[in-house]
Scaffold this motif. Structure first.
Motif, PDB file in Angstrom:
ATOM      1  N   GLY A   1      59.423  27.479  13.733  1.00 15.72           N
ATOM      2  CA  GLY A   1      58.067  27.269  13.237  1.00 15.72           C
ATOM      3  C   GLY A   1      57.456  28.585  12.803  1.00 15.72           C
ATOM      4  O   GLY A   1      57.857  29.653  13.288  1.00 15.72           O
ATOM      5  N   LEU A   2      56.516  28.490  11.852  1.00 16.47           N
ATOM      6  CA  LEU A   2      55.828  29.694  11.373  1.00 16.47           C
ATOM      7  C   LEU A   2      54.441  29.283  10.887  1.00 16.47           C
ATOM      8  O   LEU A   2      54.290  28.252  10.233  1.00 16.47           O
ATOM      9  CB  LEU A   2      56.630  30.331  10.229  1.00 16.47           C
ATOM     10  N   ALA A   3      53.450  30.105  11.219  1.00 16.79           N
ATOM     11  CA  ALA A   3      52.068  29.804  10.830  1.00 16.79           C
ATOM     12  C   ALA A   3      51.543  30.903   9.905  1.00 16.79           C
ATOM     13  O   ALA A   3      52.025  32.045   9.943  1.00 16.79           O
ATOM     14  CB  ALA A   3      51.197  29.709  12.078  1.00 16.79           C
ATOM     15  N   GLY A   4      50.549  30.556   9.083  1.00 20.94           N
ATOM     16  CA  GLY A   4      49.990  31.469   8.090  1.00 20.94           C
ATOM     17  C   GLY A   4      49.773  32.901   8.563  1.00 20.94           C
ATOM     18  O   GLY A   4      50.227  33.844   7.895  1.00 20.94           O
ATOM     19  N   PRO A   5      49.079  33.098   9.697  1.00 20.95           N
ATOM     20  CA  PRO A   5      48.801  34.473  10.141  1.00 20.95           C
ATOM     21  C   PRO A   5      50.058  35.308  10.349  1.00 20.95           C
ATOM     22  O   PRO A   5      50.020  36.533  10.248  1.00 20.95           O
ATOM     23  CB  PRO A   5      48.075  34.279  11.479  1.00 20.95           C
ATOM     24  N   GLN A   6      51.181  34.643  10.632  1.00 25.86           N
ATOM     25  CA  GLN A   6      52.430  35.381  10.875  1.00 25.86           C
ATOM     26  C   GLN A   6      52.985  36.028   9.608  1.00 25.86           C
ATOM     27  O   GLN A   6      53.864  36.876   9.677  1.00 25.86           O
ATOM     28  CB  GLN A   6      53.483  34.455  11.494  1.00 25.86           C
ATOM     29  N   VAL A   7      52.485  35.586   8.442  1.00 28.89           N
ATOM     30  CA  VAL A   7      52.827  36.291   7.204  1.00 28.89           C
ATOM     31  C   VAL A   7      51.555  36.908   6.605  1.00 28.89           C
ATOM     32  O   VAL A   7      51.481  37.186   5.413  1.00 28.89           O
ATOM     33  CB  VAL A   7      53.560  35.380   6.181  1.00 28.89           C
ATOM     34  N   GLY A   8      50.541  37.087   7.457  1.00 30.09           N
ATOM     35  CA  GLY A   8      49.332  37.800   7.055  1.00 30.09           C
ATOM     36  C   GLY A   8      48.322  36.975   6.284  1.00 30.09           C
ATOM     37  O   GLY A   8      47.399  37.517   5.687  1.00 30.09           O
ATOM     38  N   ILE A   9      48.483  35.635   6.316  1.00 35.91           N
ATOM     39  CA  ILE A   9      47.583  34.755   5.559  1.00 35.91           C
ATOM     40  C   ILE A   9      46.700  33.971   6.535  1.00 35.91           C
ATOM     41  O   ILE A   9      47.210  33.159   7.320  1.00 35.91           O
ATOM     42  CB  ILE A   9      48.385  33.759   4.683  1.00 35.91           C
ATOM     43  N   LEU A  10      45.388  34.194   6.474  1.00 38.14           N
ATOM     44  CA  LEU A  10      44.473  33.537   7.421  1.00 38.14           C
ATOM     45  C   LEU A  10      44.023  32.171   6.908  1.00 38.14           C
ATOM     46  O   LEU A  10      42.828  31.904   6.727  1.00 38.14           O
ATOM     47  CB  LEU A  10      43.275  34.442   7.714  1.00 38.14           C
TER      48      LEU A  10
END
Ligand code: ZN
Length: 159
Positions: free
Chosen positions: A46-55
């Motif tokens: 799983g991956l969420a927006g903040p983990q690629v710098g996107i809030l």
């Protein structure tokens, strides 16, 4: 598609609350495609927006079950049932694992990449992934909730 850098614990972006997605356009689709590729390349589930710098409230999940790739835009947990207490890790917290209490079963309402609403239910690992990723959208990491943290070394000693 391209892989993006995964933000690591200690960076502010991981502690912030994300805003809703309002534009279901090709910028969002590129982000979703990149997030999926980034997650797969890092062997994550799983991956969420903040983990690629996107809030923004964007999540991708693939726990290797029959659901395959799951894309969740603006997800909200609508039902929680039971409890489970399992070991979790996070691509943003390399080298550390922890036991976290999560619901045994959850239902989540979200939008797909075109803005259409849908619901998904998950148990076991999928329930954990859904809760873990939605926590990211609210600036919460598993280490904030874990009752016991283990390093790679400690984890191996237990085997
Ligand atoms: Zn995580």
């Amino acid at each position: 598609m391209a892989t993006r850098n995964i933000v690591k614990r200690g960076e502010d972006v991981l502690a912030k609350k994300c805003r809703d997605v309002t534009n279901f356009d090709d910028r969002l689709w590129t982000l979703l495609d990149d997030m999926y590729e980034t997650m797969k390349a890092a062997n994550g589930v799983g991956l969420a927006g903040p983990q690629v710098g996107i809030l923004r409230r964007v999540v991708v999940i693939d726990v290797g079950d029959e659901n395959g790739k799951i894309e969740l835009i603006n997800p909200v947990v609508t039902m929680m049932k039971g409890k489970q207490h399992e070991l979790e890790g996070c691509l943003s917290v390399p080298g550390l694992w922890g036991y976290v209490e999560r619901p045994a079963k959850v239902r989540v309402k979200a939008q797909n990449r075109y803005g259409k609403e849908f619901e998904i239910e998950g148990e076991e690992l999928l329930a954990i992934a859904l809760c873990h990723e939605i926590d990211h959208l609210n600036g919460i990491l598993f280490v904030d909730k874990a009752d016991q943290l283990l390093t790679q070394e400690q984890l191996e000693e237990r085997k």
